[in-house]
Write a protein that holds these residues in place. Sequence first.
Motif, short mmCIF file in Angstrom:
data_model
loop_
_atom_site.label_atom_id
_atom_site.label_comp_id
_atom_site.label_asym_id
_atom_site.label_seq_id
_atom_site.Cartn_x
_atom_site.Cartn_y
_atom_site.Cartn_z
N GLY A 143 11.63 41.79 44.71
CA GLY A 143 12.47 40.20 44.75
C GLY A 143 13.85 40.28 45.50
N ARG A 144 13.86 41.83 44.81
CA ARG A 144 15.29 42.15 46.37
C ARG A 144 14.83 43.09 45.85
N GLY A 145 15.67 44.25 46.92
CA GLY A 145 15.72 45.46 47.17
C GLY A 145 14.12 45.92 47.37
N THR A 146 13.75 47.24 47.37
CA THR A 146 12.50 47.86 48.21
C THR A 146 12.05 48.95 47.17
N THR A 147 10.78 48.82 46.93
CA THR A 147 10.30 49.22 45.73
C THR A 147 10.16 51.17 45.57
N VAL A 148 9.89 51.88 44.68
CA VAL A 148 9.91 53.50 45.18
C VAL A 148 8.23 53.60 45.10
N ILE A 149 8.23 54.94 45.27
CA ILE A 149 7.03 55.81 45.26
C ILE A 149 6.64 56.02 44.34
N MET A 150 6.02 56.16 43.59
CA MET A 150 6.08 57.30 42.21
C MET A 150 5.26 58.45 42.56
N HIS A 151 5.51 59.11 42.83
CA HIS A 151 5.30 60.76 43.28
C HIS A 151 4.95 61.54 41.85
N PRO A 152 3.91 61.79 41.35
CA PRO A 152 2.82 61.89 42.55
C PRO A 152 1.23 61.02 42.22
N ASP A 153 1.22 60.05 41.48
CA ASP A 153 0.43 58.80 41.61
C ASP A 153 0.91 57.99 42.68
N GLN A 173 -4.60 34.12 55.99
CA GLN A 173 -4.12 32.99 54.51
C GLN A 173 -2.97 32.15 54.82
N ALA A 174 -2.40 31.89 55.08
CA ALA A 174 -0.57 31.23 55.14
C ALA A 174 -0.47 31.08 53.32
N ILE A 175 0.09 33.01 53.25
CA ILE A 175 1.27 32.82 52.21
C ILE A 175 2.01 32.65 51.97
N ALA A 176 2.35 31.14 51.05
CA ALA A 176 4.07 30.90 51.43
C ALA A 176 4.85 31.68 50.28
N GLU A 177 4.93 31.72 49.88
CA GLU A 177 5.36 32.99 48.42
C GLU A 177 4.54 34.42 48.25
N ILE A 178 5.61 35.27 47.95
CA ILE A 178 5.24 36.39 47.05
C ILE A 178 5.91 36.01 45.73
N LEU A 179 5.49 36.52 44.40
CA LEU A 179 5.91 36.42 42.95
C LEU A 179 5.69 37.95 42.68
N PRO A 180 6.95 38.65 42.97
CA PRO A 180 7.15 39.88 42.40
C PRO A 180 6.68 40.35 40.99
N GLY A 181 7.10 41.55 41.12
CA GLY A 181 7.50 42.05 39.35
C GLY A 181 8.39 42.38 38.58
N HIS A 182 9.64 41.09 39.93
CA HIS A 182 11.03 42.22 39.51
C HIS A 182 11.90 40.88 40.65
N GLY A 183 12.31 40.55 40.00
CA GLY A 183 13.35 39.43 41.15
C GLY A 183 12.92 37.85 41.61
N PRO A 184 13.36 37.68 41.90
CA PRO A 184 13.56 36.24 42.67
C PRO A 184 11.85 35.99 43.20
N VAL A 185 11.54 34.06 43.39
CA VAL A 185 10.30 34.63 44.80
C VAL A 185 11.10 34.76 45.76
N VAL A 186 9.70 35.02 46.35
CA VAL A 186 9.89 35.97 48.35
C VAL A 186 9.66 34.92 48.74
N THR A 187 10.17 33.44 49.19
CA THR A 187 9.95 32.55 50.59
C THR A 187 9.18 32.84 51.78
N ASP A 188 9.66 34.21 52.05
CA ASP A 188 9.75 34.67 53.67
C ASP A 188 8.87 35.98 53.44
#
Length: 265
Positions: A143-153, A173-188
């Motif tokens: 919901g805020r910032g970007t994520t890490v690629i957890m090398h080597p997995d 599929q006209a997805i209106a919201e992303i529900l992230p694992g952390h941070g606020p709901v993504v509305t765009d």
Amino acid sequence: MSVAIFRADNPGPMTLDGTNTIMVGDPARGPVVVIDPGPDDERHLRRVLDAAGEIAMIIVTHRHLDHCAGAPTLARWAGCDVLAADPAVRVGERGLVDGERIAVPGADLRPLATPGHTSDSYSIVINGEDGVNRLATGDMVLGRGTTVIMHPDGDVGSYLASLDTMITLVREQAIAEILPGHGPVVTDPAGVLAYYREHRLERLDQVRAAVAAGARTPAEVVRAVYTEIDEAVRPAAELSVAAQLAYLASRTGESGRSSANPTHS
């Protein structure tokens, strides 16, 4: 009600405001699905169980403990299974099946394999009776910032492919919201996913330039590229750079671009 979010009390540099536990379904009409119970925090898990009443199953988006450590406890209290791609995380025999329909009163769910942050990462498409289509992404999108690629997995190529999958899904599929694992709901969702992809491509350009200038190790690249990094996330930055170096090494002569801004585990 088709979706409710409960935030665990585990804030930090890698978890932002805390882990989002997502409850899907209508507790007044029958059992619900719980996505990512979060840490093994009895107060948080009890709050989720009290709101749910009856839980049909627990779904874990990926194996990191801030998402799944509480799953065995909640499953024991609720008398239900835990579905996960990683067999070590499951309670019961059921894994996640890409595209399988899971129905509860008030919503339908469909797991979607989206590896990249980790090899076992899944997102969950949620079609609610409220008419809103949502996508729970675990740590693939925050919901805020970007994520890490957890090398080597984790894997940069897989992450880029999963972003493309999600971009197509949001459009078709006209997805209106992303529900992230952390941070606020993504509305765009479309805008955020496009930014994630472009930013990751830009970051890989920066890593490539640092290597051309003489940086060889992840730590050296981090010092050259992440000049204003919070020391608390430096180890995660080095993991993300290691994933990018592996990606570049596997694509010698490739002229594409990629990026990662590590603000999460």
